[in-house]
Write a protein that holds these residues in place. Structure first.
Motif: not given
Length: 143
Positions: A112-130
């Motif tokens: 879902r996060l990657l499907s958005y046109k404008h990325r909400i999260h960067t790789y750094k903001a993603v929790p370790a488990f994901a």
């Protein structure tokens, strides 16, 4: 030497530590996954996070998350969903409602996060488990 300093400034290695909500999400997600029912109340999650010992250098401390902080992080995080409420007895003797949360599979959240046109999260903001799943799906989207 100057190239190294510039790359550290771009990555933000010398910046102060963040608010810790990512750390709270990681701890809560891992705690809920260890439970048999795969769900927990906000108070149970807060007690788990606050009762673990944190080693910072040579000091052993505890975290001090309030119920309001934990509940707001769980409410706003894409990795959790509320499945109801439970009545919990408060110290004053009265009963108060407490939200019960369960985890959403991180593969679904990353998709879902990657499907958005404008990325909400960067790789750094993603929790370790994901992070591994985020990197895998991001590579698929780029191809």
């Amino acid at each position: 030497m100057t190239e190294r300093i510039k790359s550290e400034e771009v990555r933000g290695d010398n910046m102060a530590r963040g608010s810790g909500s990512k750390r709270c999400v990681e701890l809560a997600y891992n705690y809920i996954q260890t439970l048999d029912e795969k769900k927990a109340t906000t108070i149970d999650i807060m007690n788990y996070i606050n009762n673990r010992k944190v080693t910072t250098g040579c000091r052993v401390t505890k975290e001090t998350w309030s119920i309001n902080q934990v509940s707001q992080i769980l409410k706003k995080s894409a990795y959790f969903t509320s499945v109801g409420t439970e009545k919990i007895r408060s110290p004053s003797g009265s009963f108060s409602p407490c939200m019960v949360y369960t985890c959403i599979p991180f593969e679904t959240v990353v998709t879902r996060l990657l499907s958005y046109k404008h990325r909400i999260h960067t790789y750094k903001a993603v929790p370790a488990f994901a992070k591994e799943e985020y990197a895998r799906q991001e590579a698929l989207h780029e191809n």
